[in-house]
Design a protein around this motif. Structure first.
Motif, PDB file in Angstrom:
ATOM      1  N   ARG A 119       0.814  -1.217   0.000  1.00  0.00           N
ATOM      2  CA  ARG A 119       0.000   0.000   0.000  1.00  0.00           C
ATOM      3  C   ARG A 119       0.847   1.266   0.000  1.00  0.00           C
ATOM      4  N   ASP A 120       2.151   1.115   0.210  1.00  0.00           N
ATOM      5  CA  ASP A 120       3.071   2.254   0.190  1.00  0.00           C
ATOM      6  C   ASP A 120       4.421   1.773  -0.326  1.00  0.00           C
ATOM      7  N   MET A 121       4.618   1.892  -1.628  1.00  0.00           N
ATOM      8  CA  MET A 121       5.873   1.473  -2.266  1.00  0.00           C
ATOM      9  C   MET A 121       6.648   2.689  -2.744  1.00  0.00           C
ATOM     10  N   SER A 122       6.635   3.740  -1.914  1.00  0.00           N
ATOM     11  CA  SER A 122       7.196   5.029  -2.314  1.00  0.00           C
ATOM     12  C   SER A 122       8.697   4.986  -2.566  1.00  0.00           C
ATOM     13  N   MET A 123       9.384   3.946  -2.116  1.00  0.00           N
ATOM     14  CA  MET A 123      10.824   3.866  -2.389  1.00  0.00           C
ATOM     15  C   MET A 123      11.107   3.581  -3.872  1.00  0.00           C
ATOM     16  N   PHE A 124      10.086   3.118  -4.608  1.00  0.00           N
ATOM     17  CA  PHE A 124      10.246   2.885  -6.041  1.00  0.00           C
ATOM     18  C   PHE A 124       9.792   4.109  -6.815  1.00  0.00           C
ATOM     19  N   PRO A 125      10.539   4.533  -7.815  1.00  0.00           N
ATOM     20  CA  PRO A 125      10.101   5.668  -8.638  1.00  0.00           C
ATOM     21  C   PRO A 125       8.959   5.269  -9.567  1.00  0.00           C
ATOM     22  N   ASP A 126       8.257   6.266 -10.079  1.00  0.00           N
ATOM     23  CA  ASP A 126       7.159   6.027 -11.014  1.00  0.00           C
ATOM     24  C   ASP A 126       7.643   5.244 -12.227  1.00  0.00           C
ATOM     25  N   GLU A 127       6.772   4.382 -12.732  1.00  0.00           N
ATOM     26  CA  GLU A 127       6.989   3.670 -13.995  1.00  0.00           C
ATOM     27  C   GLU A 127       8.341   2.964 -14.032  1.00  0.00           C
ATOM     28  N   SER A 128       8.643   2.260 -12.952  1.00  0.00           N
ATOM     29  CA  SER A 128       9.944   1.596 -12.857  1.00  0.00           C
ATOM     30  C   SER A 128       9.872   0.083 -13.070  1.00  0.00           C
ATOM     31  N   PHE A 129       8.677  -0.455 -13.380  1.00  0.00           N
ATOM     32  CA  PHE A 129       8.525  -1.883 -13.640  1.00  0.00           C
ATOM     33  C   PHE A 129       7.730  -2.103 -14.926  1.00  0.00           C
ATOM     34  N   ASP A 130       8.054  -3.202 -15.594  1.00  0.00           N
ATOM     35  CA  ASP A 130       7.300  -3.598 -16.783  1.00  0.00           C
ATOM     36  C   ASP A 130       6.072  -4.422 -16.430  1.00  0.00           C
ATOM     37  N   CYS A 131       6.131  -5.100 -15.298  1.00  0.00           N
ATOM     38  CA  CYS A 131       5.041  -5.996 -14.931  1.00  0.00           C
ATOM     39  C   CYS A 131       4.997  -6.147 -13.419  1.00  0.00           C
ATOM     40  N   ALA A 132       3.799  -6.354 -12.891  1.00  0.00           N
ATOM     41  CA  ALA A 132       3.619  -6.725 -11.491  1.00  0.00           C
ATOM     42  C   ALA A 132       2.699  -7.936 -11.434  1.00  0.00           C
ATOM     43  N   ILE A 133       3.001  -8.869 -10.542  1.00  0.00           N
ATOM     44  CA  ILE A 133       2.185 -10.062 -10.368  1.00  0.00           C
ATOM     45  C   ILE A 133       1.764 -10.149  -8.909  1.00  0.00           C
ATOM     46  N   ASP A 134       0.469 -10.366  -8.704  1.00  0.00           N
ATOM     47  CA  ASP A 134      -0.054 -10.599  -7.350  1.00  0.00           C
ATOM     48  C   ASP A 134      -0.782 -11.932  -7.343  1.00  0.00           C
ATOM     49  N   LYS A 135      -0.312 -12.836  -6.515  1.00  0.00           N
ATOM     50  CA  LYS A 135      -0.929 -14.148  -6.367  1.00  0.00           C
ATOM     51  C   LYS A 135      -1.263 -14.339  -4.890  1.00  0.00           C
ATOM     52  N   GLY A 136      -2.360 -13.716  -4.466  1.00  0.00           N
ATOM     53  CA  GLY A 136      -2.804 -13.908  -3.098  1.00  0.00           C
ATOM     54  C   GLY A 136      -2.430 -12.815  -2.122  1.00  0.00           C
ATOM     55  N   THR A 137      -2.319 -11.551  -2.577  1.00  0.00           N
ATOM     56  CA  THR A 137      -2.079 -10.431  -1.655  1.00  0.00           C
ATOM     57  C   THR A 137      -3.302  -9.530  -1.542  1.00  0.00           C
ATOM     58  N   LEU A 138      -3.911  -9.193  -2.668  1.00  0.00           N
ATOM     59  CA  LEU A 138      -5.132  -8.388  -2.595  1.00  0.00           C
ATOM     60  C   LEU A 138      -6.214  -9.127  -1.802  1.00  0.00           C
ATOM     61  N   ASP A 139      -6.287 -10.426  -1.948  1.00  0.00           N
ATOM     62  CA  ASP A 139      -7.339 -11.184  -1.261  1.00  0.00           C
ATOM     63  C   ASP A 139      -7.260 -11.060   0.262  1.00  0.00           C
ATOM     64  N   PRO A 140      -6.100 -11.265   0.890  1.00  0.00           N
ATOM     65  CA  PRO A 140      -6.040 -11.038   2.336  1.00  0.00           C
ATOM     66  C   PRO A 140      -6.374  -9.600   2.736  1.00  0.00           C
ATOM     67  N   LEU A 141      -5.952  -8.630   1.913  1.00  0.00           N
ATOM     68  CA  LEU A 141      -6.312  -7.243   2.225  1.00  0.00           C
ATOM     69  C   LEU A 141      -7.825  -7.059   2.213  1.00  0.00           C
ATOM     70  N   MET A 142      -8.499  -7.797   1.338  1.00  0.00           N
ATOM     71  CA  MET A 142      -9.946  -7.698   1.269  1.00  0.00           C
ATOM     72  C   MET A 142     -10.630  -8.343   2.475  1.00  0.00           C
ATOM     73  N   CYS A 143      -9.864  -9.117   3.249  1.00  0.00           N
ATOM     74  CA  CYS A 143     -10.398  -9.705   4.480  1.00  0.00           C
ATOM     75  C   CYS A 143     -10.047  -8.864   5.704  1.00  0.00           C
ATOM     76  N   GLY A 144      -9.294  -7.793   5.515  1.00  0.00           N
ATOM     77  CA  GLY A 144      -8.767  -7.040   6.641  1.00  0.00           C
ATOM     78  C   GLY A 144      -9.559  -5.795   6.965  1.00  0.00           C
ATOM     79  N   VAL A 145      -9.004  -5.012   7.867  1.00  0.00           N
ATOM     80  CA  VAL A 145      -9.614  -3.747   8.282  1.00  0.00           C
ATOM     81  C   VAL A 145      -9.482  -2.727   7.145  1.00  0.00           C
ATOM     82  N   ASP A 146     -10.527  -1.907   6.961  1.00  0.00           N
ATOM     83  CA  ASP A 146     -10.517  -0.868   5.922  1.00  0.00           C
ATOM     84  C   ASP A 146     -10.205  -1.453   4.558  1.00  0.00           C
ATOM     85  N   ALA A 147     -10.877  -2.554   4.217  1.00  0.00           N
ATOM     86  CA  ALA A 147     -10.577  -3.274   2.980  1.00  0.00           C
ATOM     87  C   ALA A 147     -10.656  -2.399   1.724  1.00  0.00           C
ATOM     88  N   PRO A 148     -11.715  -1.610   1.504  1.00  0.00           N
ATOM     89  CA  PRO A 148     -11.755  -0.802   0.279  1.00  0.00           C
ATOM     90  C   PRO A 148     -10.599   0.182   0.185  1.00  0.00           C
TER      91      PRO A 148
END
Length: 262
Positions: A119-148
């Motif tokens: 939720r805070d990857m500020s150490m990386f500059p803008d547009e510094s990756f070609d691809c991102a993969i999430d396999k099971g991170t958004l889902d736990p966040l959706m089960c947590g506090v302040d999910a939206p």
């Protein structure tokens, strides 16, 4: 290790194990305790790389700079290096698992491990990756506090980091009715293509090829009457970052166009 319960009620999720303090799935303390308990044993959430390889190879050229979100103790990044990928930056909220993985892969220069909250990857500059993969991170966040809020922070950070023409591949148990809204944050301009992948071990008959996209309605929903053959399928959202490109275009777009010509 089991997955979080499929709770899309956007409320707090906690582990029911006796003796463990009740913590949200979005808290580092929960995952630190879990990885200490499991002793660093490798575990891939949802799917192994061999099942996801057709999607990764189609949309992500091996020369890409890739962000692996919520890497945990998964073998996926190791498997991707064996498959020719040259730069994978792995992040996780748990300092415990990051230290474990650094020690395990200290001699593989293609893999980098950083303790970071998606939720805070500020150490990386803008547009510094070609691809991102999430396999099971958004889902736990959706089960947590302040999910939206957590979902919005994550998606906006991923959008910020991906270069125009790059892709965000989300593997989730959430069908479009509970995921597309969170992907389409104000300011994001994704072209979303949906695929559906049966869970590992499913023995029923599948009518579609896994690389056949599933059409979405104008509202970003499954068509009326569409029911996956496996009710516990995983949904693979390939989100291409659509912006005006200049110059030669992004490596990812060039790669996808070549794949389509073959």
């Amino acid at each position: 290790m089991s997955s979080p319960p499929p709770d899309d009620g956007e409320g707090e999720g906690s582990d029911g194990n006796a003796g463990r303090k009740s913590l949200s799935y979005g808290e580092a303390e929960y995952w630190d305790a879990r990885y200490v308990e499991e002793g660093g044993a490798p575990y891939d959430w949802y799917q192994r790389y061999d099942a996801l390889r057709p999607f990764v190879r189609r949309f992500v050229p091996p020369a890409s700079r890739l962000l692996m979100i919520g890497c945990g103790s998964a073998l996926m990044s190791e498997d991707m290096v064996s498959d020719g990928y040259v730069e994978i930056v792995n992040i996780d909220i748990s300092s415990v698992v990051i230290e474990m993985m650094r020690k395990k892969y200290f001699d593989i220069p293609q893999l980098q491990y950083l303790r970071m909250d998606v939720r805070d990857m500020s150490m990386f500059p803008d547009e510094s990756f070609d691809c991102a993969i999430d396999k099971g991170t958004l889902d736990p966040l959706m089960c947590g506090v302040d999910a939206p809020l957590s979902a919005a922070q994550m998606v906006l950070e991923v959008d910020r980091l991906i270069r125009p023409g790059g892709v965000f591949i989300l593997i989730t148990y959430g069908d479009p009715s509970v995921r597309v809204t969170h992907l389409n944050q104000p300011g994001c301009n994704w072209k979303i293509v949906l695929y559906i992948l049966p869970r590992p071990g499913f023995t029923g008959k599948i009518r579609r090829h896994v690389l056949d996209p599933v059409p979405l309605t104008e509202r970003g929903r499954l068509p009326d009457g569409f029911v996956p053959e496996d009710p516990d399928s995983h949904y693979v959202y390939v989100c291409e970052k659509m912006q005006v490109l200049t110059g030669a275009g992004s490596p990812t777009i060039n790669h996808i166009e070549r794949q389509g010509e073959e």
